[in-house]
Every structure is written in C-alpha cells, then in structure tokens.
Design a protein around this motif. Sequence first.
Motif, mmCIF file in Angstrom:
data_model
loop_
_atom_site.group_PDB
_atom_site.id
_atom_site.type_symbol
_atom_site.label_atom_id
_atom_site.label_comp_id
_atom_site.label_asym_id
_atom_site.label_seq_id
_atom_site.Cartn_x
_atom_site.Cartn_y
_atom_site.Cartn_z
ATOM 1 N N LEU A 220 17.489 -18.903 -13.977
ATOM 2 C CA LEU A 220 17.786 -19.891 -15.009
ATOM 3 C C LEU A 220 18.012 -21.258 -14.368
ATOM 4 O O LEU A 220 17.749 -21.447 -13.189
ATOM 5 C CB LEU A 220 19.018 -19.445 -15.809
ATOM 6 N N TRP A 221 18.494 -22.192 -15.109
ATOM 7 C CA TRP A 221 18.775 -23.529 -14.602
ATOM 8 C C TRP A 221 20.030 -24.040 -15.288
ATOM 9 O O TRP A 221 20.422 -23.566 -16.347
ATOM 10 C CB TRP A 221 17.591 -24.464 -14.880
ATOM 11 N N ASP A 222 20.684 -25.015 -14.675
ATOM 12 C CA ASP A 222 21.864 -25.599 -15.299
ATOM 13 C C ASP A 222 21.800 -27.112 -15.383
ATOM 14 O O ASP A 222 22.727 -27.740 -15.885
ATOM 15 C CB ASP A 222 23.149 -25.149 -14.586
ATOM 16 N N ILE A 223 20.703 -27.702 -14.899
ATOM 17 C CA ILE A 223 20.486 -29.143 -15.038
ATOM 18 C C ILE A 223 19.071 -29.338 -15.563
ATOM 19 O O ILE A 223 18.094 -29.143 -14.831
ATOM 20 C CB ILE A 223 20.673 -29.882 -13.699
ATOM 21 N N ASP A 224 18.950 -29.675 -16.829
ATOM 22 C CA ASP A 224 17.647 -29.788 -17.481
ATOM 23 C C ASP A 224 17.260 -31.258 -17.594
ATOM 24 O O ASP A 224 17.953 -32.053 -18.235
ATOM 25 C CB ASP A 224 17.706 -29.152 -18.873
ATOM 26 N N ALA A 225 16.133 -31.614 -16.980
ATOM 27 C CA ALA A 225 15.679 -33.003 -17.007
ATOM 28 C C ALA A 225 15.239 -33.463 -18.387
ATOM 29 O O ALA A 225 15.216 -34.663 -18.663
ATOM 30 C CB ALA A 225 14.519 -33.186 -16.021
ATOM 31 N N GLN A 226 14.857 -32.509 -19.249
ATOM 32 C CA GLN A 226 14.359 -32.854 -20.586
ATOM 33 C C GLN A 226 13.193 -33.841 -20.506
ATOM 34 O O GLN A 226 13.040 -34.727 -21.342
ATOM 35 C CB GLN A 226 15.489 -33.430 -21.448
ATOM 36 N N ASP A 227 12.356 -33.669 -19.480
ATOM 37 C CA ASP A 227 11.187 -34.531 -19.337
ATOM 38 C C ASP A 227 10.065 -34.148 -20.296
ATOM 39 O O ASP A 227 9.024 -34.813 -20.335
ATOM 40 C CB ASP A 227 10.673 -34.516 -17.889
ATOM 41 N N ASP A 228 10.280 -33.076 -21.069
ATOM 42 C CA ASP A 228 9.320 -32.707 -22.115
ATOM 43 C C ASP A 228 9.779 -33.214 -23.479
ATOM 44 O O ASP A 228 9.260 -32.793 -24.504
ATOM 45 C CB ASP A 228 9.132 -31.193 -22.159
ATOM 46 N N SER A 229 10.740 -34.147 -23.479
ATOM 47 C CA SER A 229 11.270 -34.704 -24.725
ATOM 48 C C SER A 229 10.844 -36.162 -24.861
ATOM 49 O O SER A 229 9.948 -36.626 -24.160
ATOM 50 C CB SER A 229 12.802 -34.615 -24.719
ATOM 51 N N GLY A 230 11.520 -36.894 -25.729
ATOM 52 C CA GLY A 230 11.215 -38.309 -25.919
ATOM 53 C C GLY A 230 11.789 -39.215 -24.853
ATOM 54 O O GLY A 230 11.560 -40.431 -24.897
ATOM 55 N N LEU A 231 12.519 -38.668 -23.888
ATOM 56 C CA LEU A 231 13.067 -39.496 -22.817
ATOM 57 C C LEU A 231 11.951 -40.037 -21.922
ATOM 58 O O LEU A 231 10.977 -39.350 -21.648
ATOM 59 C CB LEU A 231 14.037 -38.676 -21.957
ATOM 60 N N SER A 232 12.126 -41.258 -21.451
ATOM 61 C CA SER A 232 11.205 -41.799 -20.461
ATOM 62 C C SER A 232 11.455 -41.110 -19.122
ATOM 63 O O SER A 232 12.450 -40.400 -18.940
ATOM 64 C CB SER A 232 11.420 -43.310 -20.313
ATOM 65 N N ALA A 233 10.566 -41.353 -18.165
ATOM 66 C CA ALA A 233 10.738 -40.749 -16.841
ATOM 67 C C ALA A 233 12.049 -41.191 -16.213
ATOM 68 O O ALA A 233 12.792 -40.375 -15.649
ATOM 69 C CB ALA A 233 9.558 -41.116 -15.944
ATOM 70 N N GLN A 234 12.376 -42.477 -16.319
ATOM 71 C CA GLN A 234 13.627 -42.948 -15.719
ATOM 72 C C GLN A 234 14.836 -42.399 -16.459
ATOM 73 O O GLN A 234 15.826 -41.996 -15.831
ATOM 74 C CB GLN A 234 13.689 -44.477 -15.693
ATOM 75 N N ALA A 235 14.782 -42.375 -17.787
ATOM 76 C CA ALA A 235 15.897 -41.824 -18.556
ATOM 77 C C ALA A 235 16.105 -40.350 -18.233
ATOM 78 O O ALA A 235 17.239 -39.863 -18.168
ATOM 79 C CB ALA A 235 15.661 -42.015 -20.049
ATOM 80 N N SER A 236 15.010 -39.641 -18.016
ATOM 81 C CA SER A 236 15.098 -38.240 -17.619
ATOM 82 C C SER A 236 15.776 -38.117 -16.260
ATOM 83 O O SER A 236 16.656 -37.265 -16.062
ATOM 84 C CB SER A 236 13.697 -37.627 -17.577
ATOM 85 N N ALA A 237 15.391 -38.965 -15.314
ATOM 86 C CA ALA A 237 16.004 -38.941 -13.986
ATOM 87 C C ALA A 237 17.472 -39.338 -14.055
ATOM 88 O O ALA A 237 18.312 -38.768 -13.342
ATOM 89 C CB ALA A 237 15.249 -39.876 -13.048
#
Length: 375
Positions: free
Chosen positions: A306-323
């Motif tokens: 599993l994971w405990d830190i999700d970047a949510q880079d498959d959402s509406g966040l930009s790459a920088q906001a995801s980072a």
Amino acid sequence: MRVVSALLTGLLSLAVQAAPSTPASLDRGLWPEQLDNPALFDVASRAEILSFARVLHENELLDENALAARLGLRQVNLQKIRQVRARLWQRLWQGYQQAQRSCEQDASFCYAVTSMAELRLQAATFATDVGEFYTGWIEPSRQFHEQYLNEQLRKAALLPQTSSEVQRLSAAERNGDELNDRLFLLTFAGGPGAAAGTTDELTAYLRKQKLDGTFFVLGSRLQQRRDGESLAALRRLYAGQCVGIQGWEYRSHAQWTDWQASISRSQARVRADLPEQYVPLFRPPYGQRRADGQAFMQRQQLQVSLWDIDAQDDSGLSAQASAERVLTLMLLWRKGVIQFHDALPKARPAVQWLLEHTAQSGIGWQDCREYGQGE
C-alpha cells in the motif's frame, strides 16, 4: 412519477457520496524557510505535525451527524473512523518525538511534550503563539490538513464495504510505516505508458539522478509494450528499477470474480520478462482488495504493498501542486511510501521538483530492491 422520484433519489445519493473534486495541496512558498538542512526540515515537520494534530483534535469534537455532513456521507462507520484517528495520533506522536531531536539546534515549534496526552493538549491551543514569522502559513496549513483529514476519514467511513489504503487488512500488508525516520520510497502505479512516453522519460530521469523506484505495472500494458517493441527494449526501460504488479487491468480487485487470474497472469508476465527487476509486491488499484485474499497472496509469494503518501497526480492538481502535497505529507509523516502515476505527464516534473526542494534536507530514499525483498 415514482420512477422519476427513484432516479432523483439515486442521483442525490450518488452526489452525497461523491468525493471532493480537487485533493488537498499547500503552497510551500507560504512556509518562510527553505529546507536547507536537517534541522530546518525538523522545524517544518514539527509545525505540520502540530497543525494536523490541531485539526484532528477539533475533528474528534464532532458528533456523528456533523461528521457525516463534513465528509459528505449519509452515514459513517464511526468505529473505523475512531480506529483510523487513533492510528493517526500514534504516528503524530512518534513523528514529533523524532522531530524534537534537533530542538537544541533550532527551538521553533519545540514544546514540553513528553507524552501523547501532552501532544493532544498542545494541539488544542496550537497557532495562538507561533510568532509573526509564520503567520502567513498558519491558516493555509490548517485548511490543507482539514481537507486532507477529510480525505482519510471519508475512506475510513466507507470501511469495510470499500477497502482502501487507509487501513491494512492484515499484518502481512505493508504501507511504509515500517520504514526508518526520514526514509521514503518512490513508487509509480498504472504503467507503463506508451512507447517513448512518460514512463521512458521518468525512468531515464531516475537513472540520471542515481535513484530507483518501484513501478507497479499492469500486465496488459506491459504486454502491449513488449508486442510493440521488443523484450530487450522493455528491459532497458526498467533497467535499475524495481517492478511489482498491479493486476492485468486497472480495476478494483475487491469484487472482480477474476481477481486471482488477474494477479497470477500479470505476475507470470513480469517474472518472465523482467526477472532482474521483479519484486514480489502487489499494489491493488484504488487500494481495493479482498479481506479473504491473504491465503492466495501467500501461495503466490506476494505481499500487498500500500502507500501512505498519495501524490494525487491523477487529479486536477498541477505537477507542482502535486509535489507540494507530497512534500507537506513527507514533513507530516516523516517516512513512508509515495505513490505517483508514471503513465501520466505530471509524475516526472513533480518528482524533479520534489528532489530539488529536499536535496539538502537530510532525508533518504529507500532502495527499492531492499524494500521489495523485505518482510
């Protein structure tokens, strides 16, 4: 009319159950210091831990109806929510203890906290005396943590009907909690992408940085890459990296009748094509898996990862906001498994931003093979 009324009721129910459209992120530019050394990483870490603890404390004061309304649900599994809250408090206390070790170097956000009970008391009054230097960060941080906590508790509220990464189903499952302080594992799900695309760019970038990550691949996409190129090209793609499996298709393995075939088929594909890169880890799509699946996983000699830190880079966040979301959660949890999606274009620039902004912070990156072969 009855049919129309029933349809409307169903649609309203779905609307209530719908998750927030944009996940939480925090502009790291609002934090007034760079993470230029391990002590400054600890300062920022203590601040995020206390900010989240304040929000968690306030959340516990909500009654069941208010909590359901906050999470956008008609009803919640209060027992599971309390279990997740308790686990979050435990991690906060462990993290704050670690972050206090540098208080002699920089005393910012260092309080006389020597127990979980004292951490809870400190959380209740946090943000009243942080000083003018940090005032621009206080409210945005509170908003981030409130939204992030809602994300986690919403998943807890849907347990056990809908499993997710928010809770392990057995002690055999792994989620990064076993890592040492300041140690993080890069993982990537949903790939590989199309030839000469995002996965290629990302693996090449990681090799250039002398870093590795665990790529959880879909058997069908791996087959397409091999059919379209060659086995040699596939092995070059993942050279120096680790490859786990995510099933044959990206769909929930909780209710799918062919979930076992999905796992075994993709496992056989990866072991045959990428024997040097293969690690015996399974990343369930959406975090959804069967509570009675552990016996099968043992027969396959696989562990759920599993994971405990999700970047949510498959959402509406930009790459920088995801980072920036990832970095805030790294400061909060101080260790863990980070999930990006290598088939999407945000992953590589997000990882690059993350590496640039943590280069002097004293954190470490877990070796993927050592993690993959661990217990």
